[in-house]
Design a protein around this motif. Sequence first.
Motif, PDB file in Angstrom:
ATOM      1  N   ASP A 183     -17.795 -14.109  14.221  1.00 29.26           N
ATOM      2  CA  ASP A 183     -19.219 -14.152  14.311  1.00 29.26           C
ATOM      3  C   ASP A 183     -19.696 -14.547  13.087  1.00 29.26           C
TER       4      ASP A 183
ATOM      5  N   LEU B 156     -16.308  -9.682  15.024  1.00 29.25           N
ATOM      6  CA  LEU B 156     -17.327  -9.709  13.940  1.00 29.25           C
ATOM      7  C   LEU B 156     -17.054 -10.870  12.768  1.00 29.25           C
TER       8      LEU B 156
ATOM      9  N   LEU C 123     -16.121  -6.252   6.415  1.00 27.77           N
ATOM     10  CA  LEU C 123     -16.232  -5.057   7.523  1.00 27.77           C
ATOM     11  C   LEU C 123     -16.538  -3.693   6.715  1.00 27.77           C
TER      12      LEU C 123
ATOM     13  N   ALA D 279     -19.052 -12.454   9.975  1.00 32.88           N
ATOM     14  CA  ALA D 279     -19.182 -11.202   8.911  1.00 32.88           C
ATOM     15  C   ALA D 279     -18.229 -11.594   7.715  1.00 32.88           C
TER      16      ALA D 279
ATOM     17  N   HIS E  64     -13.262  -5.463  17.839  1.00 32.99           N
ATOM     18  CA  HIS E  64     -14.466  -5.681  17.662  1.00 32.99           C
ATOM     19  C   HIS E  64     -14.420  -6.295  16.162  1.00 32.99           C
ATOM     20  N   CYS E  65     -13.727  -5.734  15.343  1.00 34.53           N
ATOM     21  CA  CYS E  65     -13.471  -6.250  13.925  1.00 34.53           C
ATOM     22  C   CYS E  65     -13.329  -7.763  13.768  1.00 34.53           C
TER      23      CYS E  65
END
Length: 187
Positions: free
Chosen positions: A13, A10, A18, A15, A6-7
């Motif tokens: 995407d 992110l 975190l 990010a 998931h990190c």
Amino acid sequence: YAALRHCEQLIRDGADILDIGGESSRPGAVALGLEDELARVLPLVREAVKLGVPVSVDTYKPQVMRAVLDLGADIINDIWALRWRDASCQVTAHQVIAAHPSCGVCLMHMHREPTTMQVQPMQGDVVPQVLFFLERSAQLLQALGVDKARIMLDPGIGFGKTVAQNFSLLARQTELLAAGYPLLAGW
């Protein structure tokens, strides 16, 4: 590790940072024990610090702060603004932050605690109350030698405030910014 995947997603995407936490702070949330939080957070932080973006860890426990900072986390994001105390812990959160001269810290305002914060929200004009609390918290850190540039403030939207008070904090952010710290507001 689903959390690590998931990190990575992110970051793909877009990010830029975190923020990792092992304990919920939603209204009514029950506190998580130290060993459980360490078991949830440490394996993920150990890998996340290798991903090339700053890693923030959302915790109020000094033992967790020390452990994640020792692993390379960059920021401590504390809903208790370093006020939480554990009689079994030999070091305070303030001391942990002061001992890590490169970490950032986000000090958040929370009225009461997660189990009770929305049962009896704050009364009156929250802006001066929140500002006074956050400035005092930041000054305590600076008295320990923590550079002001390492500190950011979070008014704690939803943490013991009514909807109207939350919108007041939004509308009057310039009053909070006048303290001279960056502002983080999680909606």
